[in-house]
Design an enzyme around this catalytic site. Structure first.
Site, PDB file in Angstrom:
ATOM      1  N   ASN A   7       0.869  -1.171   0.000  1.00  0.00           N
ATOM      2  CA  ASN A   7       0.000   0.000   0.000  1.00  0.00           C
ATOM      3  C   ASN A   7       0.910   1.227   0.000  1.00  0.00           C
ATOM      4  O   ASN A   7       1.532   1.552   1.014  1.00  0.00           O
ATOM      5  CB  ASN A   7      -0.908   0.009   1.227  1.00  0.00           C
ATOM      6  CG  ASN A   7      -1.861   1.189   1.250  1.00  0.00           C
ATOM      7  OD1 ASN A   7      -1.524   2.302   0.905  1.00  0.00           O
ATOM      8  ND2 ASN A   7      -3.087   0.940   1.679  1.00  0.00           N
ATOM      9  N   GLU A  36      -3.902   1.720  -3.095  1.00  0.00           N
ATOM     10  CA  GLU A  36      -4.025   3.153  -2.817  1.00  0.00           C
ATOM     11  C   GLU A  36      -3.047   3.951  -3.686  1.00  0.00           C
ATOM     12  O   GLU A  36      -2.272   4.762  -3.196  1.00  0.00           O
ATOM     13  CB  GLU A  36      -3.795   3.439  -1.326  1.00  0.00           C
ATOM     14  CG  GLU A  36      -4.544   4.651  -0.840  1.00  0.00           C
ATOM     15  CD  GLU A  36      -4.545   4.810   0.671  1.00  0.00           C
ATOM     16  OE1 GLU A  36      -5.061   5.835   1.135  1.00  0.00           O
ATOM     17  OE2 GLU A  36      -4.063   3.914   1.380  1.00  0.00           O
ATOM     18  N   TYR A 157      -7.944  -3.864  -2.271  1.00  0.00           N
ATOM     19  CA  TYR A 157      -7.847  -2.806  -1.269  1.00  0.00           C
ATOM     20  C   TYR A 157      -9.199  -2.731  -0.567  1.00  0.00           C
ATOM     21  O   TYR A 157     -10.142  -2.140  -1.062  1.00  0.00           O
ATOM     22  CB  TYR A 157      -7.483  -1.477  -1.932  1.00  0.00           C
ATOM     23  CG  TYR A 157      -7.453  -0.292  -1.002  1.00  0.00           C
ATOM     24  CD1 TYR A 157      -6.894  -0.397   0.280  1.00  0.00           C
ATOM     25  CD2 TYR A 157      -7.975   0.937  -1.388  1.00  0.00           C
ATOM     26  CE1 TYR A 157      -6.857   0.676   1.131  1.00  0.00           C
ATOM     27  CE2 TYR A 157      -7.946   2.032  -0.541  1.00  0.00           C
ATOM     28  CZ  TYR A 157      -7.381   1.890   0.724  1.00  0.00           C
ATOM     29  OH  TYR A 157      -7.346   2.966   1.587  1.00  0.00           O
ATOM     30  N   ASP A 196      -4.207  -4.837   0.994  1.00  0.00           N
ATOM     31  CA  ASP A 196      -4.515  -4.204   2.279  1.00  0.00           C
ATOM     32  C   ASP A 196      -5.932  -4.593   2.675  1.00  0.00           C
ATOM     33  O   ASP A 196      -6.903  -4.154   2.062  1.00  0.00           O
ATOM     34  CB  ASP A 196      -4.371  -2.690   2.136  1.00  0.00           C
ATOM     35  CG  ASP A 196      -4.693  -1.947   3.424  1.00  0.00           C
ATOM     36  OD1 ASP A 196      -4.937  -2.601   4.447  1.00  0.00           O
ATOM     37  OD2 ASP A 196      -4.714  -0.701   3.396  1.00  0.00           O
ATOM     38  N   ASN A 198      -7.215  -3.950   5.732  1.00  0.00           N
ATOM     39  CA  ASN A 198      -7.721  -3.026   6.758  1.00  0.00           C
ATOM     40  C   ASN A 198      -8.336  -3.769   7.934  1.00  0.00           C
ATOM     41  O   ASN A 198      -9.360  -3.348   8.505  1.00  0.00           O
ATOM     42  CB  ASN A 198      -8.742  -2.054   6.151  1.00  0.00           C
ATOM     43  CG  ASN A 198      -8.099  -0.758   5.692  1.00  0.00           C
ATOM     44  OD1 ASN A 198      -7.287  -0.182   6.414  1.00  0.00           O
ATOM     45  ND2 ASN A 198      -8.431  -0.317   4.504  1.00  0.00           N
ATOM     46  N   ASP A 301       2.886   4.805   4.861  1.00  0.00           N
ATOM     47  CA  ASP A 301       2.607   4.368   6.231  1.00  0.00           C
ATOM     48  C   ASP A 301       2.484   2.848   6.313  1.00  0.00           C
ATOM     49  O   ASP A 301       2.260   2.305   7.400  1.00  0.00           O
ATOM     50  CB  ASP A 301       1.341   5.037   6.772  1.00  0.00           C
ATOM     51  CG  ASP A 301       0.143   4.840   5.855  1.00  0.00           C
ATOM     52  OD1 ASP A 301       0.334   4.415   4.699  1.00  0.00           O
ATOM     53  OD2 ASP A 301      -0.990   5.118   6.292  1.00  0.00           O
ATOM     54  N   HIS A 302       2.619   2.158   5.176  1.00  0.00           N
ATOM     55  CA  HIS A 302       2.681   0.705   5.111  1.00  0.00           C
ATOM     56  C   HIS A 302       4.067   0.283   4.631  1.00  0.00           C
ATOM     57  O   HIS A 302       4.841   1.110   4.137  1.00  0.00           O
ATOM     58  CB  HIS A 302       1.634   0.135   4.144  1.00  0.00           C
ATOM     59  CG  HIS A 302       0.225   0.380   4.553  1.00  0.00           C
ATOM     60  ND1 HIS A 302      -0.649  -0.633   4.905  1.00  0.00           N
ATOM     61  CD2 HIS A 302      -0.496   1.527   4.649  1.00  0.00           C
ATOM     62  CE1 HIS A 302      -1.822  -0.119   5.206  1.00  0.00           C
ATOM     63  NE2 HIS A 302      -1.756   1.191   5.053  1.00  0.00           N
TER      64      HIS A 302
END
Length: 501
Positions: A7, A36, A157, A196, A198, A301-302
């Protein structure tokens, strides 16, 4: 071969800042699944994301430009049978709307209906009244399905649930993914799902499963959340899929793939593992040899996750027929990108060349400015020398003139300077006193408190969560959130109460 999922939180920024170069050099992948991407159709040509040495499949958000989006890149030697956008089967290939004369063209459907075409992966499932919501999800660019000779690859995603509406979308997406996997496995296909999700599967995959450390207790127990239950039904020992990372590292703790960038949680490894690679057990046992997390690659951030595997694609042979018949969903068929493809090496070095060219331009301008300044100074100096030579001033007369001028200035200073100096002293003393008074006044009002755990200056933050405290300021420990002495302590102070503590 190696498959990587990541991501990137904006592929354009990743390329521009040079992190993409580090990722390619360090991981050397054969298949890449990005989530993303946040790329719009009009920027594809600008950043030349489509490369001539990789086959590229992009699912872009059609409802909100620059939002969401997934992309699958695979090297040219990988044979491709079919490729499909979305998890529903409702969406036709986006490029088809640009050229209706292609033999595989399929008109846009006014009403969503399940219908397989010659380019779709197939193995769809029947749905009821949720077709409109599924179509909305597919328009956000959340899934790409590519069929290789030995397996079918899902790049997904999963939506993030922040309220009841987004929770419904997330649960519906995972439910549809489960049905699609089940259909493919029943058809005798191997399946690999990466992306991802989540959602953290187990307590081992979450730094604060109960929300106690972050002071955000959960409404329901961690294990009873519906989306987590559904995910575990897909990849538990009784389910059809295997969590490949846990298959190779069943006891590893603090193995996270996502951290909160606003709190600096990556420094203290206070994160979650929500990026997964799932595969059916037969494919894991026969083909996959390794799986790991690459936590030292930055830019998002991943962090990336990869698997190493071997299959018939590892042996170069009769692939020419497959490569020549690329699915129409491949970006190489997009008419607005024809002739703009470049190699991946050129794309990687693009941002570096731009930086070098800008640096050279700045240096060149600086050099020109210096040369111009020097020439101006030399011209002024030459004019002064010419004017002095015209006056025919001798050295003796110049010394006499200088001495006379210095004596006159000393006499004037004796008569005039004391009064001036006294007034200047009075003025400076008043100015310094006023400056000091203002400094003391604002220093007393702007004193930053020290946190109780580390005795360090705190950080001023603002409440952004909706509620009665929205917009209020507060002080917290300036260290990144995390466990242990290196992490943030429990100090908290409202900004309005800083003088009354």
């Amino acid at each position: 071969m190696r498959l990587c999922t990541w991501n990137v939180n904006g592929l354009e920024s990743l390329i521009r800042k040079g992190y993409f170069t580090t990722f390619i050099q360090q991981t050397n992948p054969d298949i890449i699944c990005f989530q993303e991407t946040k790329i719009s159709r009009r920027k594809l040509a600008q950043w030349s994301v489509v490369t001539k040495d990789w086959n590229c499949f992009l699912s872009l958000c059609k409802s909100n430009e620059g939002y969401s989006g997934v992309g699958t890149f695979c090297k040219l030697f990988c044979p491709l049978f079919k490729a499909e956008e979305g998890i529903t089967g409702f969406l036709p290939a986006e490029c088809l709307s640009w050229n209706s004369k292609r033999p595989w063209f399929c008109h846009l459907r006014d009403n969503p209906t399940w219908r397989e075409t010659s380019y779709s992966v197939g193995y769809h499932f029947e749905v009821g009244g949720d077709s409109d919501k599924l179509l909305e999800l597919d328009k956000e660019g959340r899934c790409i399905i590519v069929e290789f000779p030995d397996f079918v690859l899902f790049n997904i995603y999963v939506p993030f649930n922040s309220d009841e509406e987004t929770f419904e979308y997330k649960y519906l997406f995972l439910q549809s993914l489960s049905k699609r996997i089940e259909k493919l496995l029943q058809g005798g296909k191997n399946v690999v799902v990466c992306g991802d999700f989540n959602c953290a599967r187990t307590r081992m995959d979450h730094c604060d499963p109960d929300g106690i450390f972050q002071k955000q207790p959960r409404d329901i127990p961690f294990e009873l959340e519906p989306c987590r239950i559904l995910l575990n039904e897909i990849c538990t020992p009784k389910g059809p899929m295997v969590d490949v990372f846990r298959h190779f590292h069943p006891e590893r703790i603090d193995a996270y793939t996502c951290w909160n960038a606003q709190t600096g949680a990556r420094k203290t490894n206070f994160g979650t593992r929500i990026d997964y690679i799932l595969a059916n057990k037969e494919f894991v046992d026969s083909c996959i040899v390794d799986c790991d997390i690459v936590s030292d690659i930055y830019g998002s951030d991943h962090c990336p996750v990869y698997i190493d595997f071997h299959c018939s694609m590892s042996v170069q042979g009769s692939w020419i027929e497959c490569v020549e018949q690329l699915p129409p969903f491949c970006c190489q068929h997009f008419p607005d990108l024809l002739g703009l493809q470049q190699s991946l090496k050129d794309m990687v070095s693009c941002s570096v060349n731009v930086k070098h060219s800008r640096t050279e331009e700045v240096q060149r301008k600086d050099l020109c400015f210096k040369e111009t300044t020097r020439s101006k100074r030399s011209r002024v100096r030459n004019r002064k020398m010419d004017s002095q030579s015209e006056k025919n001033v001798t050295l003796t007369s110049l010394i006499t003139y200088t001495r006379a001028y210095s004596e006159n200035s000393k006499n004037a200073e004796k008569n005039y300077c004391p009064t001036v100096r006294e007034s200047e002293k009075v003025h400076l003393s008043k100015y310094q006193k006023a400056k000091e008074d203002w400094r003391k006044l604002f220093q007393s009002r702007q004193t930053v408190p020290l946190c109780s755990g580390h005795q360090e200056p705190c950080q001023l933050r603002i409440v952004k969560k909706k509620g009665s405290n929205l917009g209020r300021k507060f002080y917290v420990c300036a260290r990144p959130i995390g466990k242990g002495e290196e992490g943030r302590c429990n100090f908290f102070l409202w900004y309005e109460n800083r003088d009354a503590r």
